[in-house]
Design an enzyme around this catalytic site. Structure first.
Site, PDB file in Angstrom:
ATOM      1  N   HIS A   1       0.836  -1.201   0.000  1.00 25.37           N
ATOM      2  CA  HIS A   1       0.000   0.000   0.000  1.00 25.37           C
ATOM      3  C   HIS A   1       0.871   1.252   0.000  1.00 25.37           C
ATOM      4  CE1 HIS A   1      -3.316  -2.700   1.184  1.00 25.37           C
ATOM      5  NE2 HIS A   1      -4.103  -1.743   0.724  1.00 25.37           N
TER       6      HIS A   1
ATOM      7  N   LYS B   1      -0.707   4.984   4.442  1.00 25.81           N
ATOM      8  CA  LYS B   1      -1.612   4.067   5.149  1.00 25.81           C
ATOM      9  C   LYS B   1      -1.127   3.893   6.583  1.00 25.81           C
ATOM     10  CE  LYS B   1      -4.071  -0.322   4.690  1.00 25.81           C
ATOM     11  NZ  LYS B   1      -5.355   0.371   4.917  1.00 25.81           N
TER      12      LYS B   1
END
EC number: 1.17.1.8
Length: 233
Positions: free
Chosen positions: A131, A135
């Site tokens: 990600h 995040k």
């Protein structure tokens, strides 16, 4: 349909655009700087906030009688409390780590593959999730959901970010660039490797799935999943 957006970051803005394109009205854009004024006018709320805001947001919805779909992750220590509040207030609730239609199909494939592999002790399962650097939680909620899908259909008992024991699934969490989300489930033996993978190209899929879930949930009471929304058995 009148929608309250709880969380107005990048995802909130994509959800807003898709909701407006589908003919809906936004009655509240809640961020850290404003209040819940307008929530009472909503038919449904969509929560894509941060872990520390999720419980206050969801609680506000139940206490106001507004069904809510939540895609925020990292707050699941309070999940049972929110379920209890939903039941007490006769609310409507969908909480999932990922609203993407493709990811929810991927969840089904993952569970089916886990059942097929359950008796093949020569294979060891592991997972990787990638990600963007912004995040906040690791591993991702989607990776945890994938791990639970394997655990419920195999001899595995837990997942870990560390060196795994025999009954643990190792998850490698990678944070780089602006990656929307890539998840890979791998079964490896000495002779071959079986791999399934989902790659998100942008945030559109998450946002569209959340709006579709909100459309489905409006007017309903109870606790549901994306399997209910998509009629996936």
């Amino acid at each position: 349909m009148k929608i309250a957006l709880l969380g107005y970051g990048k995802m909130g803005k994509v959800i807003e655009r898709i909701a407006l394109e589908r003919g809906h009205e936004i009655v509240l854009k809640k961020d850290e700087f404003n209040t819940y004024d307008g929530l009472e006018n909503a038919d449904v709320a969509i929560d894509f906030s941060v872990p520390t805001a999720a419980v206050p947001n969801i609680s506000a919805c139940f206490n106001t009688g507004i069904p809510v779909v939540s895609g925020t992750t990292g707050w699941l220590a309070d999940y049972d409390n929110m379920i209890a509040l939903c039941n007490e207030k006769k609310g409507g609730f969908i909480s999932t780590s990922n609203f993407s239609l493709g990811v929810n199909i991927f969840f089904g494939l993952n569970e089916y593959l886990a059942k097929m592999m359950a008796t093949l002790d020569t294979y060891k399962v592991s997972m990787e999730e990638i990600h963007h650097i912004h995040k906040l939680d690791a591993p991702s909620g989607t990776a945890i959901s994938l791990a639970k899908g394997v655990i419920e259909n195999s001899h595995y008992a837990n997942w870990t970010l560390e060196n795994p024991q025999a009954n643990e699934i190792h998850i490698e969490a990678i944070r780089e660039g602006e990656v929307p989300g890539t998840h890979t489930v791998t079964y490896q033996s000495e002779v071959d490797t079986i791999e399934i993978k989902h790659t998100a190209h942008n945030r559109e899929g998450f946002a569209l799935g959340a709006v579709i879930a909100a459309e489905w949930l409006a007017g309903k009471q109870g606790i549901f999943t994306m399997k209910d929304v998509l009629n996936i058995n």
